[in-house]
Design an enzyme around this catalytic site. Structure first.
Site, PDB file in Angstrom:
ATOM      1  N   ARG A   1       0.817  -1.219   0.000  1.00 31.99           N
ATOM      2  CA  ARG A   1       0.000   0.000   0.000  1.00 31.99           C
ATOM      3  C   ARG A   1       0.853   1.273   0.000  1.00 31.99           C
ATOM      4  O   ARG A   1       0.443   2.298  -0.539  1.00 31.99           O
ATOM      5  CB  ARG A   1      -0.944  -0.046   1.215  1.00 31.99           C
ATOM      6  CG  ARG A   1      -1.951   1.095   1.281  1.00 31.99           C
ATOM      7  CD  ARG A   1      -2.981   0.822   2.363  1.00 31.99           C
ATOM      8  NE  ARG A   1      -3.697   2.004   2.777  1.00 31.99           N
ATOM      9  CZ  ARG A   1      -4.853   2.424   2.241  1.00 31.99           C
ATOM     10  NH1 ARG A   1      -5.415   1.732   1.287  1.00 31.99           N
ATOM     11  NH2 ARG A   1      -5.437   3.510   2.681  1.00 31.99           N
TER      12      ARG A   1
ATOM     13  N   ILE B   1      -7.359   7.902  -1.582  1.00 30.83           N
ATOM     14  CA  ILE B   1      -7.269   6.432  -1.570  1.00 30.83           C
ATOM     15  C   ILE B   1      -8.166   6.004  -0.407  1.00 30.83           C
ATOM     16  O   ILE B   1      -8.118   6.588   0.675  1.00 30.83           O
ATOM     17  CB  ILE B   1      -5.798   5.953  -1.397  1.00 30.83           C
ATOM     18  CG1 ILE B   1      -5.711   4.425  -1.273  1.00 30.83           C
ATOM     19  CG2 ILE B   1      -5.117   6.593  -0.201  1.00 30.83           C
ATOM     20  CD1 ILE B   1      -4.238   3.907  -1.271  1.00 30.83           C
ATOM     21  N   SER B   2      -9.028   5.022  -0.632  1.00 28.31           N
ATOM     22  CA  SER B   2      -9.989   4.609   0.396  1.00 28.31           C
ATOM     23  C   SER B   2      -9.289   3.971   1.588  1.00 28.31           C
ATOM     24  O   SER B   2      -8.180   3.459   1.463  1.00 28.31           O
ATOM     25  CB  SER B   2     -10.969   3.588  -0.186  1.00 28.31           C
ATOM     26  OG  SER B   2     -11.563   4.087  -1.358  1.00 28.31           O
ATOM     27  N   GLN B   3      -9.985   3.984   2.742  1.00 28.37           N
ATOM     28  CA  GLN B   3      -9.402   3.357   3.930  1.00 28.37           C
ATOM     29  C   GLN B   3      -9.330   1.837   3.693  1.00 28.37           C
ATOM     30  O   GLN B   3     -10.191   1.260   3.013  1.00 28.37           O
ATOM     31  CB  GLN B   3     -10.242   3.673   5.166  1.00 28.37           C
ATOM     32  CG  GLN B   3     -11.564   2.926   5.192  1.00 28.37           C
ATOM     33  CD  GLN B   3     -12.351   3.148   6.463  1.00 28.37           C
ATOM     34  OE1 GLN B   3     -13.474   3.609   6.402  1.00 28.37           O
ATOM     35  NE2 GLN B   3     -11.772   2.827   7.589  1.00 28.37           N
TER      36      GLN B   3
ATOM     37  N   PHE C   1     -17.562   8.492   0.107  1.00 27.79           N
ATOM     38  CA  PHE C   1     -16.671   8.482  -1.058  1.00 27.79           C
ATOM     39  C   PHE C   1     -16.699   9.840  -1.757  1.00 27.79           C
ATOM     40  O   PHE C   1     -17.661  10.598  -1.616  1.00 27.79           O
ATOM     41  CB  PHE C   1     -17.111   7.403  -2.058  1.00 27.79           C
ATOM     42  CG  PHE C   1     -16.646   6.018  -1.682  1.00 27.79           C
ATOM     43  CD1 PHE C   1     -15.527   5.466  -2.275  1.00 27.79           C
ATOM     44  CD2 PHE C   1     -17.325   5.278  -0.727  1.00 27.79           C
ATOM     45  CE1 PHE C   1     -15.083   4.203  -1.919  1.00 27.79           C
ATOM     46  CE2 PHE C   1     -16.886   4.009  -0.366  1.00 27.79           C
ATOM     47  CZ  PHE C   1     -15.768   3.469  -0.962  1.00 27.79           C
TER      48      PHE C   1
END
Ligand code: SAH
Length: 218
Positions: free
Chosen positions: A36, A62-64, A205
């Site tokens: 990541r 960037i999403s969790q 989002f």
């Protein structure tokens, strides 16, 4: 350096993925594998393994990790699927999908992000099963349809018919559905030609912008 990231990655998976209820072993394996730290900006590398979204430039995030794991788990991937991702962003979700599916098509509308993700996915890590596309993902990719799975990683007020039309029989589509600020993770399954919708909790989002999404703000 790499070893440090590896132990942070394991800690992230233990604390934020397994402890929060993700049980799909293949999803857990994939998240243990994908580096990541490569997908976040250098200034944020120290924070790459925290359970929060991070800025990736151009006002996007960037999403969790937990949300990536949850959405991926809902896709129920066995390894044979052709997957469409809308919203490449950093490319991290695409990498996780590539570990779990046969082929991943991922679309991004912002050229800078598209180029950055393409470099990491195709040149740095060298995934052979990812196709990156620059364009409006609200249109899907009709030339490559149908897809066994579709994952939208930006918020949509509705699910464009043009996308559900590209979902194969027994296919699964995951999308954050709601307004620009808060959404419900929505799982749509196509069975016997019918679309079955299931709600899977709240999420946040960035907006899906395009012909069948929100209009671009200046
Ligand atoms: N999946 C990403 C996170 C996505 S953030 C990751 O793993 O990092 C949402 C992304 O969707 C942003 O990069 C945004 O530019 C993109 N996006 C928004 N509307 C889009 C559209 N119509 N087509 C393609 N990408 C879109």
């Amino acid at each position: 350096m790499n070893q440090r990231f590896e132990s942070e990655r394991k800690k992230m998976v233990d604390e934020h993925i397994i402890r929060r209820g993700i049980t799909d072993e293949r999803v857990i394996e994939a998240m243990l594998k994908v580096p990541r730290e490569l997908f976040v900006e250098e200034a944020f590398q120290e924070k790459a393994y925290g359970d929060h979204p991070l800025p990736i430039g151009c006002g996007q995030t960037i999403s969790q990790p937990f949300m990536v794991a949850l959405m991926t788990q809902y896709l129920k991937l066995s390894g044979t699927e052709r997957v469409l991702e809308i919203g490449t962003g950093s490319g991290y979700q695409a990498a996780v999908l590539a570990e779990l599916a046969q082929k991943v098509y991922t679309i991004e509308r912002i050229k800078i992000l598209f180029e950055k993700a393409q470099k990491i996915l195709l040149e740095k890590i060298r995934y052979k099963n990812i196709i990156t596309v620059l364009g409006d993902g609200t249109l899907g990719l009709p030339n490559f349809a149908p897809f066994d799975r579709i994952i939208v990683t930006a918020a949509s007020s509705d699910v464009p018919k043009i996308l559900t039309d590209q979902l194969a029989e027994n296919g699964i589509l995951v999308v954050p559905k709601g307004d620009k600020f808060i959404q419900t993770l929505t799982i749509i399954t196509r069975r016997d030609g019918e679309l079955i919708t299931q709600d899977a909790g709240g999420c946040v989002f960035v907006p899906l912008i395009g012909k069948y999404g929100w209009k671009e703000e200046n």
